[in-house]
Structures are given as C-alpha cells and as structure tokens.
Design an enzyme around this catalytic site. Sequence first.
Site, PDB file in Angstrom:
ATOM      1  N   CYS A  91       0.880  -1.146   0.000  1.00 56.60           N
ATOM      2  CA  CYS A  91       0.000   0.000   0.000  1.00 56.60           C
ATOM      3  C   CYS A  91       0.922   1.201   0.000  1.00 56.60           C
ATOM      4  O   CYS A  91       2.107   1.078   0.282  1.00 56.60           O
ATOM      5  CB  CYS A  91      -0.851   0.023   1.261  1.00 56.60           C
TER       6      CYS A  91
ATOM      7  N   ARG B 137       1.576   1.252  -5.976  1.00 56.26           N
ATOM      8  CA  ARG B 137       1.741   0.288  -4.886  1.00 56.26           C
ATOM      9  C   ARG B 137       0.437  -0.418  -4.528  1.00 56.26           C
ATOM     10  O   ARG B 137       0.435  -1.403  -3.791  1.00 56.26           O
ATOM     11  CB  ARG B 137       2.283   0.991  -3.634  1.00 56.26           C
TER      12      ARG B 137
ATOM     13  N   TRP C 241      -3.805  -1.862  -1.338  1.00 56.23           N
ATOM     14  CA  TRP C 241      -3.842  -3.132  -2.062  1.00 56.23           C
ATOM     15  C   TRP C 241      -4.305  -4.141  -1.018  1.00 56.23           C
ATOM     16  O   TRP C 241      -3.590  -4.426  -0.060  1.00 56.23           O
ATOM     17  CB  TRP C 241      -2.452  -3.489  -2.584  1.00 56.23           C
TER      18      TRP C 241
ATOM     19  N   ASN D 259       0.788   0.096   6.082  1.00 54.72           N
ATOM     20  CA  ASN D 259       1.224  -0.746   4.966  1.00 54.72           C
ATOM     21  C   ASN D 259       1.924  -1.947   5.565  1.00 54.72           C
ATOM     22  O   ASN D 259       2.883  -1.780   6.323  1.00 54.72           O
ATOM     23  CB  ASN D 259       2.192   0.054   4.078  1.00 54.72           C
ATOM     24  N   GLY D 260       1.439  -3.157   5.256  1.00 56.03           N
ATOM     25  CA  GLY D 260       2.050  -4.367   5.803  1.00 56.03           C
ATOM     26  C   GLY D 260       0.969  -5.331   6.223  1.00 56.03           C
ATOM     27  O   GLY D 260      -0.187  -5.217   5.803  1.00 56.03           O
TER      28      GLY D 260
ATOM     29  N   GLU E 154       9.378 -14.324 -19.851  1.00 57.40           N
ATOM     30  CA  GLU E 154       9.166 -12.923 -19.509  1.00 57.40           C
ATOM     31  C   GLU E 154       8.090 -12.317 -20.422  1.00 57.40           C
ATOM     32  O   GLU E 154       7.247 -11.542 -19.965  1.00 57.40           O
ATOM     33  CB  GLU E 154      10.506 -12.167 -19.609  1.00 57.40           C
TER      34      GLU E 154
ATOM     35  N   LYS F  58       4.584 -10.697 -19.117  1.00 60.44           N
ATOM     36  CA  LYS F  58       4.138  -9.332 -19.473  1.00 60.44           C
ATOM     37  C   LYS F  58       2.727  -9.396 -20.043  1.00 60.44           C
ATOM     38  O   LYS F  58       1.869  -8.593 -19.681  1.00 60.44           O
ATOM     39  CB  LYS F  58       5.065  -8.684 -20.521  1.00 60.44           C
TER      40      LYS F  58
ATOM     41  N   GLU G   4       0.074 -10.203 -17.275  1.00 66.38           N
ATOM     42  CA  GLU G   4      -0.200  -9.220 -16.232  1.00 66.38           C
ATOM     43  C   GLU G   4      -0.883  -7.966 -16.752  1.00 66.38           C
ATOM     44  O   GLU G   4      -1.673  -7.378 -16.028  1.00 66.38           O
ATOM     45  CB  GLU G   4       1.032  -8.899 -15.381  1.00 66.38           C
TER      46      GLU G   4
ATOM     47  N   HIS H 183       5.763 -32.505 -25.191  1.00 59.87           N
ATOM     48  CA  HIS H 183       5.431 -33.389 -24.063  1.00 59.87           C
ATOM     49  C   HIS H 183       4.135 -32.971 -23.376  1.00 59.87           C
ATOM     50  O   HIS H 183       3.861 -33.394 -22.266  1.00 59.87           O
ATOM     51  CB  HIS H 183       6.589 -33.425 -23.070  1.00 59.87           C
TER      52      HIS H 183
ATOM     53  N   LYS I  25       2.939  -2.811  -7.409  1.00 59.15           N
ATOM     54  CA  LYS I  25       4.315  -2.732  -7.882  1.00 59.15           C
ATOM     55  C   LYS I  25       5.293  -3.427  -6.939  1.00 59.15           C
ATOM     56  O   LYS I  25       6.169  -4.153  -7.361  1.00 59.15           O
ATOM     57  CB  LYS I  25       4.705  -1.260  -8.050  1.00 59.15           C
TER      58      LYS I  25
HETATM   59  O1  M6R Z   1      10.629  -5.292  -6.941  1.00 57.12           O
HETATM   60  P1  M6R Z   1      10.917  -6.702  -7.323  1.00 57.12           P
HETATM   61  O2  M6R Z   1      11.820  -6.807  -8.498  1.00 57.12           O
HETATM   62  O3  M6R Z   1      11.411  -7.527  -6.177  1.00 57.12           O
HETATM   63  O4  M6R Z   1       9.514  -7.296  -7.752  1.00 57.12           O
HETATM   64  C1  M6R Z   1       9.367  -8.650  -8.051  1.00 57.12           C
HETATM   65  C2  M6R Z   1       8.049  -8.905  -8.739  1.00 57.12           C
HETATM   66  O5  M6R Z   1       6.977  -8.574  -7.908  1.00 57.12           O
HETATM   67  C3  M6R Z   1       7.935  -8.125 -10.047  1.00 57.12           C
HETATM   68  O6  M6R Z   1       8.995  -8.388 -10.904  1.00 57.12           O
HETATM   69  C4  M6R Z   1       6.620  -8.471 -10.778  1.00 57.12           C
HETATM   70  O7  M6R Z   1       6.662  -9.783 -11.230  1.00 57.12           O
HETATM   71  C5  M6R Z   1       6.402  -7.483 -11.920  1.00 57.12           C
HETATM   72  N1  M6R Z   1       5.083  -6.943 -11.847  1.00 57.12           N
HETATM   73  C6  M6R Z   1       6.587  -8.076 -13.260  1.00 57.12           C
HETATM   74  O8  M6R Z   1       6.372  -7.171 -14.280  1.00 57.12           O
END
Ligand code: M6R
Length: 614
Positions: free
Chosen positions: A2, A27, A75, A101-102, A487, A491, A494, A510, A609
């Site tokens: 958050c 966040r 969040w 936050n936490g 990757e 992308k 998400e 397989h 994020k």
């Molecule tokens: O801040 P970080 O690199 O530790 O974050 C790790 C993941 O949460 C982050 O890479 C997440 O998978 C991204 N949204 C991917 O685009």
Amino acid sequence: MCGIVGYTGKNPALPFLLEGLRTLEYRGYDSAGVELEAPSGSLTEVKCKGRVAALAALCEKLDATQTTGIAHTRWATHGEPSDANAHPHRDCSGRVAVVHNGIIENFQELVAELEERGHHFASETDSEVIAHLIEEALAGPAEGDFALAVSLATSRLEGSWAIACLSAASPGEILCCRKGSPLVLASTPDGAYAASDVTALAHTTSHVVNLGEGQIARLLPTGEVSVFEGDLTPVAEPDTFDIDWDASAATLGGYPDFMAKEIAEQPEAIERLLEGRLGQDGIVLDELRLSPEEVAAIDRIYVVACGTSWHVGLIAKTYFETWARIPTTVECASEFNYEEILTTDHTLCVIITQSGETADTLASARKMQAAGAKVIAITNVLGSSAARESDGVLYVQAGPEIAVASTKAYTAQLVAAALLALFLARANGAISLSEVRSRFREMQRAPELIRIVLSRAWQDEVAAQAFASAHSALFLGRGVSSTTAREGALKLKEISYLHAEAYPAGEMKHGPIALVEPGYPVVVVVPESHVRDKTISNLQEVNARGATTIALATNGDVRVAQLASHLLLVPPAPEWLSPVVDVVHLQLLARYVALARGCDVDKPRNLAKSVTVE
Ligand code: M6R
C-alpha cells in the site's frame, strides 16, 4: 503494497497528500483515503473504494485548510476492497487515526482481546487493531503521551508495518513507525513529510531520512523530524540519503502511459549503468563492499528473486556459470524461504529486486545471511531495504519505474548481472582481461540494438492483431530465449489478462502442444543462436497444427520468415546479449495487445508494484 503519505506544516495538507497518493498509486489502487487534522485536533476523514481519482473527486467538496494529514492507497490483503476497509482506520472514540502498509499477523488474537474489553471494529482489516491499541495505551499506561502510546501499541504487533498516525490529543503531530515495510521522511522549512517511498517526496526535497527497522519518528509542523528506537531512546544520527533523480523522472513527460515511457527509456538506462564500469583491470564494481579475497573465493551462488527479477536470475545463471565457472542455483524467493539450503564457506547469495522491498526476497537474503553467506543486492531503489541490509549492492540506476509491469528495470538488471558475472570471473581468474573487454564492448552495443527494436514497434502493433480473439497464447524458446519467452508471457498475462504459457520449445511436444488449434497464437523466440535450428523445428510443429505464429527472429532470417505468420525482427546480437534486446519486442507486443483489449497498462488489476507481504 500500500502507499502511505503524511504531512504536517505551514501549508494545506490535502494537495500534497493527494499528489503523493497519485505517485504511490502503483503500490496499490483498490481504495484510498485521507484524514485531516485541524489545529483544534478535530479529525476529518474521507475514504472510498476505488482509485485516488475517486478520492480526489470526493475531496473537492471539502474546504480543506487543515495543515496536518495522513493518507493511504490500498492493495487489499485482509478484507475486500470497500469503503469500510479503506484506510485510515480509527479507534472507538474517533480520536486516533491510522494508515498502515504491511500485515499484522496476530490481528485476530488482538481483535478478540480488544473486543472482550469493549472495543468495536468498523472494518475487516488487520490494520484497525493498531488504532484501538493506541487508544488503550493513551488512556492507560502512556497517560496521553502519543509517542509512548505508539511504542506500546507496536510492541504488541507481529508481522510487518509502516504506520503513520494522528491523535486528536496531540494536534499537528504525526507519529510514524516501521518494521519490515519501508518509510521515508523529510524535514523541510515548509513542514515534515512521510511517504512509503521517495517518489512521493522527490518534488519536496532531495534529502531524505530512512526510518530504520523498529524505529519511531515524530513529525512536527515546524518541519522537525525526531527519530527514536522502538523504546523511545533518541537516535542521534538517523540514516539519511540524497535522492539522485528529479521529480520529472516520475512524470509521463508526453508519453501516453508509464509503460510506454519506461520501454523507451531502456537504452539510456543501460548507458547510465555502463558508464565508467570498464577499468584497467576489468569491471569496476567498487560499491560491492566485499574484499578481493572474499570475491575470489566464491564457490557457489544462489540467486533469489521474484517475478520478472526471477527471470533475470535464470539468465544470470548462464553468465555466472559460463564466465565465472561458479555453480549457480536460481530460486523463487517464495519457495526458497521454506527449503533446505546447502551453503559452503564461500557461498554468495545474489538477490535481484527492482523495488528492493519484496518481502519474500528480503526474507531469503536474511536466511542466507543467517547461514553465513554474503548477500549482494541488484536493485533499482536507492536506500531500499535490500540495499541497506545486504553486504554489497549494485544499483541498476534505471530511474523510477512506475508502471506495475517491469520493463526497463528488467533489462538493466540483466546488464547488471552480466557486469557482476564478469567481475567475479576476473576475480577468480576464470577469464582473461581481453575477454572481459570484448564482452563489455558487446554490452555497450545493447542501447543501439534496443533503439533499432524500438523503431520497429509497428511490427508488434501488427502482430498484436493475432491475439484479437484469443483466449490463451503459448510462448516458446530454447536456451536463454526460453527465459525471454517466460518474460514475454508474464508481461502479456499481467497487463492484458490473457492467459499465456511459456515453455522450453523442445518440451512443448510433451504436453502443451495439445493446446494448439487453428488460429491459436504461438510466439516463438528464435534469434540467431546455437539452438536456432532446433527451435525452427518446433515452429514447424505448431505451424503444422494451424497455429498463428509470431516469430521473433534475426534480420534476414529467410527461413523463419517463410514459416511465420508475423515477424518481430531483431538486429544480430551475441547470443548471451540477445535476452536484453529481444525482450523489448515482447514488452511492446504485450502493451499493444493490452491496449487493444482496453486494459490499463500501468495499473493492472489485482497487482501492486512492490509486494511487501509474504
Ligand atoms: O521489486 P521486485 O523486483 O522484487 O519485484 C518482483 C516482482 O513482484 C515483479 O517483478 C513483478 O513480477 C512485476 N510486476 C513483473 O512485471
């Protein structure tokens, strides 16, 4: 996950609080709220389900002249996104307000205990207990001393927190504390500020106090910021640092969205990272804080990370093993924390984390340190927990990454991992100085190669049409390209909410090949490499089943061009460097697919994020 902000000073608090929340919205963005405090101590709260824009609209009705306030963008972890669960949360009397936050892990016991003593809870959150604990402490042992009440209340908590709170009995004062979740503070002539991270403070100051683990801070309208240990012993020299980027770095600057901006910024980010890195004796990584003997003795590496950063780790393994000849294990932090580890006397742990605040990754680093390993963090955020807690840190210097989907941090982290591998390889004598120089010269070509890919964004826009009626997609690649495929699939998932699965191309037969039917989109990452021919066979296999194939191939690859429905062309690049270049096409592709599906590419649903909860 958050975002929290606070301000007390000379100016009306609301404009900073709303602007701060907008900056921190990456966040979390399922609900937002603000609490303003008048000089008399009277509190005014506005909160709602939805984004900061919805909160700002509600706040327009306020005549908000109050110069003290706290605010939150959420969040959800405990309790669905709703008006009632939005922060701030108050105590029974409505005279204490808290943003958090936490996660408070023992909140259920605390709620039961507090309810038994007559407290009433207005939300389903774990955070509300904090307000009630402060209320009890103020009325009891703390005898109205706000700082003592916060100290006593937090001593009852288990879990992680960054908290800012107000008490009507101490007008103008904001009390903050943290354990496990980040919080930065600023003292300025205009007043005192608090925020979850520096992006919210960049236009107010360049000098920031990093509140330490377990510490408490008192913010006063004069701008004074006093820092205490958890037991209220004053901290003579709080941890401070300078923000090295300007506020405009966190604005759109003419781009339609942050993802577009951050994709475009990749060449400059890599140029910045490489500046001054090649010295007479090899790669210069002075900031690592490890002795040459320690570096030369490393005989095993664990790379631990999450999400996109974990993908960096999968490629980094190739660099560490090929160049430095050091056996490397790559783990997702969330799994690693519950596994056995096999350290030697000279094990190095490399954590990779854009934000430097991912809870699982930090827990892994602590676990490795406890086992006697040295920890190096590859991170983008100055002064982050990862940077502070590690034995060494390599900043990727990509600048603030605001879009939830990581792009420029990914490619910068890849280059940083390559630098680290060359550094280790030279230190243990695994490669010659001339080879280090050759690899570095290749690395220096990455920005130019990425610019070429960026100039071909139209290919991604056209290829995105192949996903128009798709429900799912497959991404294939071999060797380092299998990670690029992963990757690319992440992308796409998400930001477009389209199911995508990545598979090592040779493994496809397989199982996943059963998914393929006429028109099914399959992205095949097949640049020039030692496994190109093998991957082409896999491309033919999906073609034979009617797939619509989108092939990422090297300029002039006629064979692939004849086989694919759509082409994403990349300039020739050394195989080891190809992940840095190729992924840019897949970032662009994901963005175009998401835009065509009407998605918010910067703030995808359900995500945040930085994931500061386990
Ligand atoms: O801040 P970080 O690199 O530790 O974050 C790790 C993941 O949460 C982050 O890479 C997440 O998978 C991204 N949204 C991917 O685009």
